[in-house]
Enzyme design. Structure first.
Site: not given
Ligand code: PLP
Length: 373
Positions: A172, A318
């Site tokens: 992120q 949920c």
């Molecule tokens: N790490 C963080 C901080 C995320 O926000 C996400 C996905 O929302 C992931 C890991 C997982 O990534 P991916 O959707 O590519 O598996």
């Protein structure tokens, strides 16, 4: 019109990524592990993408491991090092489940989160000793957007667990922060293409030279034995195109999106009584607007927003039939009702002023309806 305010969940594909992918899907379709010309053309595409990702992440091409996304990168980081080195793994309670569940699966320790949504450094200090082999601390949080000072974390790790490998989930962060710079103290960095305008199902784990990494996927020994499986060439190439576009436009995007985010947050606070921002804006990424409307169930609010064309996400999910407050918000010390009243509106590279106008029109009415209801 749909106001898409869920970029932390996923982003639309950047045109640069689409164009690069179409070329691979139609022309350069070979298996990059082969020896003939068609294979070599695909191999060249993967090699180019590796160079681009290395440049964007402040790594060497040989340190790039292509994966299927953030989840796999996080699993590989935590479990791959532990498989080689044994010892204990440690992470923060606000991590994404991809890290949290990997740490739990490895029998590791989850340390406390501060009210600001970042790791509690005193708790981390207490958890570190010479037996710790992996420390995983995210650069930016996926729910509240909190940015972690990795230099401070790295200093503690150097002092108390000098042999440990520091991993950061930058999934992120990449779209907002100069990860090459901010994640410099980490030996492993995870990113995921679909959070910055690339396709779903592609990611990178940076594993710096010398990091002891056992594969979690076994097979033909691709990626120098660190990750087997035929390369998803189109997704890899699309990710690299999206990453390059992200880096090139990042400063402008951050400034533009921050302005829109501030207008959104200020507008909500002005129009809706008892609106609380979860953490200060100065402590988080530019695209994050995380608020709660006291007394309102965000799950119900999401439905009204969806009917009115606003895509957002809630501070609860949920799980097994019951609505559970987010583990991030509870780890930060929010009460269950506060967590259940929380709403995540996340902006991204594709956000426009129209999105903000729609949200500011729809949200006050929707909250009033629920409060009056
Ligand atoms: N790490 C963080 C901080 C995320 O926000 C996400 C996905 O929302 C992931 C890991 C997982 O990534 P991916 O959707 O590519 O598996």
């Amino acid at each position: 019109m749909t106001a898409y305010l869920d970029h932390s969940a996923t982003t639309p594909l950047r045109p640069e990524a689409l164009e690069a992918m179409l070329d691979v899907l139609t022309e350069r379709f070979g298996n990059p592990s082969g020896v003939h010309g068609v294979a070599r053309a695909a191999r060249a595409a993967v090699d180019e993408a590796r160079e681009v990702m290395a440049e964007c992440l402040g790594a060497k091409p040989g340190e790039i491991v292509f994966t299927s996304g953030g989840t796999e990168s996080d699993n590989l980081a935590v479990l791959g090092v532990q498989a080689r080195r044994g010892g204990r793994v440690v992470c923060c309670g606000a991590e994404h489940n991809a890290v949290l569940e990997s740490v739990r699966a490895a029998g590791g320790k989850v340390v406390a989160t501060s009210a600001a949504g970042t790791i509690d450094l005193d708790a981390l200090a207490d958890a570190l000793d010479g037996d710790v082999t992996v420390v995983s601390v995210m650069l930016a949080n996926n729910e509240v957007g909190a940015i972690t000072d990795l230099d401070a974390v790295a200093e503690l790790v150097r002092d108390r667990a000098p042999d440990a490998v520091l991993h950061t989930d930058a999934v992120q962060a990449f779209q907002w922060l100069d990860v090459a710079e901010r994640a410099r103290p980490a030996q492993m960095i995870a990113v995921s293409a679909h959070k910055f305008g690339g396709p779903k199902g592609a990611g990178v784990l940076v594993a710096r030279e010398g990091v002891p990494l056992a594969p979690i996927l076994h097979g033909g020994g691709h990626e120098r034995g660190r990750r087997s499986g035929t390369h998803n060439v189109a997704a890899i190439v699309g990710m690299a195109a999206a990453a390059a576009a992200t880096v090139k436009t990042r400063d402008d995007t951050v400034a533009r999106v921050r302005g829109m985010r501030d207008r959104l947050a200020d507008g909500l606070i002005a129009a809706i009584p008892d609106t609380v921002e979860t953490i200060p804006r100065s402590a988080k990424v530019a695209g994050s607007c995380h608020v709660r409307f006291e007394g309102v169930e965000s799950e119900a609010l999401l439905m009204l927003l969806d009917e009115a064309g606003v895509c957002a996400s809630a501070g609860s999910a949920c799980a097994s039939g019951a609505i559970e407050p987010s583990h991030v918000l509870t780890a930060m010390g929010l009460t269950r009702p506060q967590a259940r009243a929380s709403l995540r509106l996340s902006l991204g590279w594709a956000s426009t002023d129209d999105d903000i106008d729609v949200a500011l029109k729809v949200l006050p009415d929707a909250v009033s309806r629920l409060r009056d209801g």
